[in-house]
Motif scaffolding. Structure first.
Motif, short mmCIF file in Angstrom:
data_model
loop_
_atom_site.label_atom_id
_atom_site.label_comp_id
_atom_site.label_asym_id
_atom_site.label_seq_id
_atom_site.Cartn_x
_atom_site.Cartn_y
_atom_site.Cartn_z
N SER A 141 54.90 47.64 42.94
CA SER A 141 53.47 47.50 43.26
C SER A 141 53.27 46.84 44.63
O SER A 141 52.19 46.91 45.20
N LEU A 142 54.32 46.20 45.15
CA LEU A 142 54.26 45.60 46.50
C LEU A 142 55.40 46.17 47.33
O LEU A 142 56.58 46.01 46.98
N LEU A 143 55.03 46.84 48.42
CA LEU A 143 56.03 47.51 49.27
C LEU A 143 56.06 46.81 50.62
O LEU A 143 55.03 46.66 51.27
N ILE A 144 57.25 46.41 51.04
CA ILE A 144 57.40 45.75 52.34
C ILE A 144 58.20 46.68 53.25
O ILE A 144 59.36 46.99 52.96
N PHE A 145 57.56 47.11 54.33
CA PHE A 145 58.21 48.04 55.26
C PHE A 145 58.86 47.25 56.39
O PHE A 145 58.19 46.48 57.08
N ILE A 159 58.69 59.35 50.66
CA ILE A 159 58.20 58.67 49.44
C ILE A 159 56.74 59.01 49.12
O ILE A 159 56.21 58.53 48.12
N ASP A 160 56.14 59.86 49.96
CA ASP A 160 54.75 60.26 49.70
C ASP A 160 54.65 60.88 48.31
O ASP A 160 55.42 61.78 47.96
N GLY A 161 53.73 60.38 47.51
CA GLY A 161 53.52 60.91 46.16
C GLY A 161 54.48 60.32 45.14
O GLY A 161 54.39 60.63 43.95
N LYS A 162 55.42 59.48 45.60
CA LYS A 162 56.44 58.94 44.67
C LYS A 162 56.23 57.44 44.43
O LYS A 162 57.08 56.79 43.83
N ILE A 163 55.14 56.90 44.93
CA ILE A 163 54.91 55.46 44.74
C ILE A 163 53.68 55.27 43.85
O ILE A 163 52.93 56.22 43.61
N LEU A 164 53.49 54.06 43.38
CA LEU A 164 52.32 53.78 42.55
C LEU A 164 51.06 53.95 43.40
O LEU A 164 51.00 53.48 44.54
N PRO A 165 50.02 54.60 42.87
CA PRO A 165 48.81 54.82 43.68
C PRO A 165 48.09 53.52 44.02
O PRO A 165 47.35 53.47 44.99
N TYR A 166 48.36 52.49 43.24
CA TYR A 166 47.70 51.21 43.51
C TYR A 166 48.62 50.22 44.22
O TYR A 166 48.31 49.03 44.31
N ALA A 167 49.73 50.72 44.75
CA ALA A 167 50.63 49.82 45.49
C ALA A 167 49.90 49.27 46.70
O ALA A 167 49.02 49.91 47.27
N ARG A 168 50.29 48.07 47.11
CA ARG A 168 49.81 47.48 48.36
C ARG A 168 51.04 47.20 49.22
O ARG A 168 52.13 46.94 48.69
N ALA A 169 50.86 47.20 50.54
CA ALA A 169 52.03 47.11 51.43
C ALA A 169 51.79 46.12 52.56
O ALA A 169 50.66 45.80 52.92
N ILE A 170 52.90 45.65 53.10
CA ILE A 170 52.90 44.87 54.35
C ILE A 170 53.95 45.50 55.27
O ILE A 170 55.08 45.76 54.85
N VAL A 189 49.57 53.95 59.94
CA VAL A 189 50.38 55.14 59.67
C VAL A 189 50.84 55.12 58.21
O VAL A 189 50.71 56.11 57.48
N ILE A 190 51.36 53.98 57.79
CA ILE A 190 51.86 53.85 56.42
C ILE A 190 50.71 54.04 55.43
O ILE A 190 50.81 54.79 54.46
N GLY A 191 49.61 53.37 55.71
CA GLY A 191 48.45 53.46 54.81
C GLY A 191 47.95 54.90 54.69
O GLY A 191 47.70 55.39 53.58
N ARG A 192 47.84 55.57 55.84
CA ARG A 192 47.31 56.94 55.85
C ARG A 192 48.26 57.91 55.16
O ARG A 192 47.87 58.69 54.31
N LYS A 193 49.54 57.80 55.49
CA LYS A 193 50.50 58.77 54.94
C LYS A 193 50.68 58.59 53.44
O LYS A 193 50.96 59.55 52.74
#
Ligand SMILES: NC(=O)c1ccc[n+]([C@@H]2O[C@H](COP(=O)([O-])OP(=O)(O)OC[C@H]3O[C@@H](n4cnc5c(N)ncnc54)[C@H](O)[C@@H]3O)[C@@H](O)[C@H]2O)c1
Ligand SMILES: O=P(O)(O)OC[C@H](O)CO
Length: 419
Positions: A141-145, A159-170, A189-193
């Protein structure tokens, strides 16, 4: 830990930060938690395991253990797989297992050390190195790039379509994405993709020093819109307090702000300025010359931010770790500075030096200088940013380092009016 204790802990964490806007969401979620709903914990994945990726993974793993009411302790770390020959003088070298190259991810899991990209630093055992990106991000649920910026787009496609739709990232990436259409922050870019929200972390953070737990500060910017797929209510709310619980350490002080553009640009653009500072040291021109580059550099960075990003704040560059502090540390001890200095001293292309001294680590400033120059030129603005322009033109052999004073003198007005 009970749900009410978890809520009380998050509340205490919130009390330690400078909250600069209302946090109604947090209040709403607190009462949901204390009403006794089942509590789920966030699962954290880090995408990247280079020098900074591994240092940040260490921080995450320390905090998921310390805050196990909020986070699942295990941190999955995606490793871009490669074979690595463990040096025979490594303390753990066993000829029966290490006499030939081994998968880096397996070595990290065996030795709890990223022997190639962060050697000599013990990693917490709750970091699990994973060569499969899909398995690394599964259910997180938390993705760190945290990868060199040239690899981000391809990774997002994977990973597009393979992550939780409600994930949040930094995004901890220092770079910008430039295309004919314009310039984008990697958080965008990450948010949009991936159709999620992504904030940014950046600061005066040389990875090896952070990994040795030497004191420093960093900036995290997080300012999500209200239109996202909501995080299910049984999870701790994802807000400034939660990110602080995940990243803040006694040796790694986090300042939370809302200016994602300023935070990201500070990290990206200072890499270009640090190359300029390296040129000065390579010439042996001393500290005054380097101070001049840093002064002009911070002004160009701020001017760029204010000119091209509506949400960018002047004070992010002058008051935050991601601004002036990162510029200073990068011009003193960063890889961009070091390679530029050696390139001048040895009269060799910086790419050759990068390959020779960085052992697989990647410079970000050379590509960013090119991207920023192309972006500015396309808009007829290159002359208004004489330092960044000079750095790029020197890198491609169109100008000489010794001409920097002349190139700076011919530049346009540097001082933007602060917002
Ligand atoms: N190292 C630092 O001191 C530091 C500090 C703060 C921020 N940063 C920023 O963090 C980001 C990541 O930097 P880093 O230092 O962790 O990386 P790094 O310079 O150590 O780069 C090497 C990493 O890139 C990976 N890699 C190589 N080829 C790849 C490919 N084709 N696809 C995907 N990955 C590939 C390698 O496996 C390795 O993990 C950068 O934007 C950098 O500017 C670095
Ligand atoms: O080593 P550099 O030049 O990539 O800089 C490292 C960090 O960004 C410093 O904060």
């Amino acid at each position: 830990m009970s749900t009410s204790r978890a809520a009380a802990r998050l509340s205490r964490v919130a009390g330690h930060i400078h909250i600069t806007s209302p946090i109604q969401n947090q209040t709403r979620r607190m009462s949901a938690v204390t009403n006794g709903r089942p509590q789920r914990r966030h699962k954290v994945a880090i995408i990247g395991s280079g020098n900074w990726g591994s240092a940040i993974a260490k921080i995450l793993a320390e905090n998921t253990t310390a805050n196990s009411d909020l986070f699942e302790p295990e941190v999955r770390m995606w490793v871009f797989e490669e074979d690595y020959q463990l040096p025979s003088d490594h303390a753990a070298y066993d000829p029966s297992r290490h006499s030939h190259p081994t998968k880096l991810s397996a070595l990290i899991n065996e030795l709890h050390e990223n022997v190639k990209y962060l050697p000599g630093i013990p990693l917490p055992p709750n970091i699990v190195a994973d060569p499969s990106i899909l398995s690394a991000v599964k259910d997180a649920s938390l993705l760190i790039f945290n990868v060199p910026h040239q690899f981000v787009s391809k990774i997002c496609d994977q990973i597009d379509g393979k992550i939780l739709p409600y994930a949040r990232a930094i995004s901890c990436i220092k770079g910008v994405d430039v295309s004919p259409a314009g310039i984008s922050l990697f958080s965008d870019v990450i948010g949009r993709k991936l159709s999620i929200y992504c904030g940014a972390l950046s600061g005066a953070n040389i990875a090896n020093e952070v990994a040795q737990e030497k004191f420093c500060e960093t900036t995290i910017a997080y300012d999500p819109p209200g239109t996202l797929t909501p995080v299910p209510e049984e999870f701790p709310v994802v807000n400034h307090a939660l990110w602080k619980a995940l990243f803040h350490r006694p040796y790694f002080h986090v300042s939370m702000i809302h200016d994602v553009a300023g935070t990201s640009l500070g990290g990206a653009l200072k890499n270009v300025i640090a190359i300029g500072a390296g040129f000065m040291d390579g010439m042996g021109w001393g500290d005054n010359a380097k101070a001049a580059i840093m002064r002009i550099g911070i002004l160009e960075m701020r001017k760029f931010g204010l000119m091209f990003f509506d949400t960018c704040r002047s004070e992010t560059f002058t008051e935050q770790s991601c601004g002036v502090a990162d510029l200073i540390t990068s011009c003193a001890g960063g890889r961009n500075h070091r390679c530029a200095k050696l390139s001048v001293e040895q009269g060799r292309p910086i790419e050759e030096i990068e390959r020779e001294v960085l052992n697989g680590q990647k410079l970000q400033g050379t590509l960013t200088a090119k991207e920023v120059y192309e972006f500015l030129s396309a808009r007829g603005k290159a002359e208004e940013f004489p330092l960044m322009t000079a750095v790029h033109r020197i890198l491609i052999g169109e100008e000489k380092v010794e001409d920097i004073p002349k190139l700076l003198h011919s530049g346009g007005g540097l001082l933007p009016s602060p917002k």
